[in-house]
Scaffold this motif. Sequence first.
Motif, mmCIF file in Angstrom:
data_model
loop_
_atom_site.group_PDB
_atom_site.id
_atom_site.type_symbol
_atom_site.label_atom_id
_atom_site.label_comp_id
_atom_site.label_asym_id
_atom_site.label_seq_id
_atom_site.Cartn_x
_atom_site.Cartn_y
_atom_site.Cartn_z
ATOM 1 N N VAL A 167 0.833 -1.203 0.000
ATOM 2 C CA VAL A 167 0.000 0.000 0.000
ATOM 3 C C VAL A 167 0.867 1.252 0.000
ATOM 4 O O VAL A 167 0.591 2.225 -0.708
ATOM 5 C CB VAL A 167 -0.972 -0.011 1.197
ATOM 6 C CG1 VAL A 167 -1.707 1.333 1.317
ATOM 7 C CG2 VAL A 167 -1.962 -1.149 1.073
ATOM 8 N N VAL A 180 2.216 1.851 -3.619
ATOM 9 C CA VAL A 180 1.210 2.421 -4.501
ATOM 10 C C VAL A 180 0.909 3.866 -4.104
ATOM 11 O O VAL A 180 0.718 4.736 -4.951
ATOM 12 C CB VAL A 180 -0.073 1.574 -4.489
ATOM 13 C CG1 VAL A 180 -1.166 2.229 -5.319
ATOM 14 C CG2 VAL A 180 0.207 0.174 -5.020
ATOM 15 N N GLY A 181 0.891 4.110 -2.810
ATOM 16 C CA GLY A 181 0.670 5.475 -2.341
ATOM 17 C C GLY A 181 1.701 6.452 -2.875
ATOM 18 O O GLY A 181 1.377 7.599 -3.200
ATOM 19 N N LEU A 197 0.775 7.751 -6.080
ATOM 20 C CA LEU A 197 -0.308 8.721 -5.960
ATOM 21 C C LEU A 197 0.159 10.057 -5.407
ATOM 22 O O LEU A 197 -0.621 10.992 -5.286
ATOM 23 C CB LEU A 197 -1.392 8.169 -5.015
ATOM 24 C CG LEU A 197 -2.303 7.069 -5.548
ATOM 25 C CD1 LEU A 197 -3.078 6.445 -4.412
ATOM 26 C CD2 LEU A 197 -3.242 7.637 -6.580
ATOM 27 N N VAL A 245 -6.430 6.966 1.080
ATOM 28 C CA VAL A 245 -5.614 5.791 0.768
ATOM 29 C C VAL A 245 -6.461 4.627 0.235
ATOM 30 O O VAL A 245 -5.929 3.555 -0.044
ATOM 31 C CB VAL A 245 -4.804 5.316 1.999
ATOM 32 C CG1 VAL A 245 -3.927 6.422 2.521
ATOM 33 C CG2 VAL A 245 -5.717 4.773 3.090
ATOM 34 N N ALA A 299 -5.301 3.296 -3.090
ATOM 35 C CA ALA A 299 -4.016 2.601 -2.962
ATOM 36 C C ALA A 299 -4.216 1.161 -2.472
ATOM 37 O O ALA A 299 -3.532 0.231 -2.931
ATOM 38 C CB ALA A 299 -3.096 3.372 -2.008
ATOM 39 N N GLU A 336 -5.721 -0.911 -5.389
ATOM 40 C CA GLU A 336 -4.751 -1.182 -6.450
ATOM 41 C C GLU A 336 -3.674 -2.158 -5.997
ATOM 42 O O GLU A 336 -3.223 -3.006 -6.778
ATOM 43 C CB GLU A 336 -4.114 0.126 -6.917
ATOM 44 C CG GLU A 336 -3.099 -0.013 -8.039
ATOM 45 C CD GLU A 336 -3.680 -0.625 -9.318
ATOM 46 O OE1 GLU A 336 -4.909 -0.689 -9.451
ATOM 47 O OE2 GLU A 336 -2.890 -1.048 -10.168
ATOM 48 N N ALA A 396 -6.135 10.478 -7.065
ATOM 49 C CA ALA A 396 -6.023 9.089 -7.489
ATOM 50 C C ALA A 396 -6.116 8.909 -8.988
ATOM 51 O O ALA A 396 -5.809 7.838 -9.495
ATOM 52 C CB ALA A 396 -7.113 8.254 -6.817
ATOM 53 N N LEU A 408 -3.107 7.472 -10.764
ATOM 54 C CA LEU A 408 -2.710 6.083 -10.545
ATOM 55 C C LEU A 408 -3.226 5.205 -11.665
ATOM 56 O O LEU A 408 -4.425 5.073 -11.871
ATOM 57 C CB LEU A 408 -3.260 5.600 -9.203
ATOM 58 C CG LEU A 408 -2.991 4.137 -8.848
ATOM 59 C CD1 LEU A 408 -1.501 3.898 -8.711
ATOM 60 C CD2 LEU A 408 -3.709 3.764 -7.571
#
Length: 441
Positions: A26, A29-30, A33, A57, A60, A63, A115, A118
Amino acid sequence: MAAQNLSLALLIDEARWTNGEVARAVNRVGTELGLSLRYDDSAVCHWLTGTVPRKRVHDAILEAFSRRLSRPITPKEVGLGGTLGSPANAPDTVAELIELGGVDMDPSRRAILGAAGLYSAAALIPGFPDAIERFASYRRNPRMKIGHAEVDAVVAMTVRISEIDDMFGGRHARPMAAAFIVNTIAPYLKEDGPEDVRKAMLSAAADHCYLTGYMAMDERADGLAQRYYTKALELAGGAEDHLTYCTTLRGMSVQAVDLGHSARSLQLADAAATASPQAGPRMRAFLAGQQAHAAAQSGDKPMALRRMREAEAAMDQAESRAKTFGSYDPSSLHYHIAQVRYSLGDVAGSVEAMQESDRLREPVYRRTRVRYGAMLAERKLQVGRLEEACADWERMLDDYQHVQSGRCDDRYRSMMSAIRPHMRNQHVRNLYERARPLAPA
């Protein structure tokens, strides 16, 4: 304490992750973003016992699991129901376009998209029949009418913006395209008219969304581009326009292969080919060339070579006619040949094909000259042709200073990195001194 969020616990078990691995995924992925996340296993323990993570979040989390499991993950599967992701009753396509374009048309407000930056390799793609059904029941205002003149205006505006994009990049043109969606296209989509006019307007709107998505991808706003592409698919389906639907799928395949998602790229290219059974020879070449590139990057050499032969045969059959928006020409074909050869390890053959692509390219495509010229130079350097590479980079800089493009900025940075070990060479020093003042902000 026993897990209260059993759905999340089952999902973690399916992913074969520890709580710490969930947190790190997480966090990664964050970062994409633009979020600075510092979750650890204790945070995931809290989620399992019922604590709801912050709203920013949510995407995130979705994803991270989608990538791990190679399938779209819904909010319900994560066990947080309506608190995560999109609401159950999502707004219609027109409302989504207004929301998306309304933020994108103002560069100072683009941070609100959050987001949208992303890219999701597991995103759901609207099927052609689903999109037809979606627009069949769309409510229109019977007091407002559109005709062929309004359709022609949308088509003409899209062509003009496309020409600006080709010459100068999309950084300045995209806010104009987004504003046109909000102020002109969306209102037209709400108006009534004869069925042929309605479908023509949906098709024109799909083309415009595809172009806007392409410009977002060029700026490396890949999640935003994906959203525009999805809207283009929905609009093309509503228009029963197979050509634009397939062109958009192919564009999504190009985006995926550029981002290194080879398997996803091949899926999208294959889907585009399947959805266009009545395609003419130019379209078949267009689709087969992308299938070949995706297959080569995936390591499937027999498939890549077979698709490339299909693309070449289809191009031989294609009529010689004026280039149109979204067309595929011999220069594009040779670019695909170059990409296939390069992915299969034939760097010298790739150089040869890229030189032929450059020779055949129409002069109007300035941004393409920058990107592919720089790519050619990089590959010449790989095979030891340093001074030739410098000459190609010099020509690239002639155009680079006139183009506003994130992908061109990437090629500039790659050039500066590639030449740094060769600074003893006079040609390299001259190139470096010329390029240094042109560094992107």
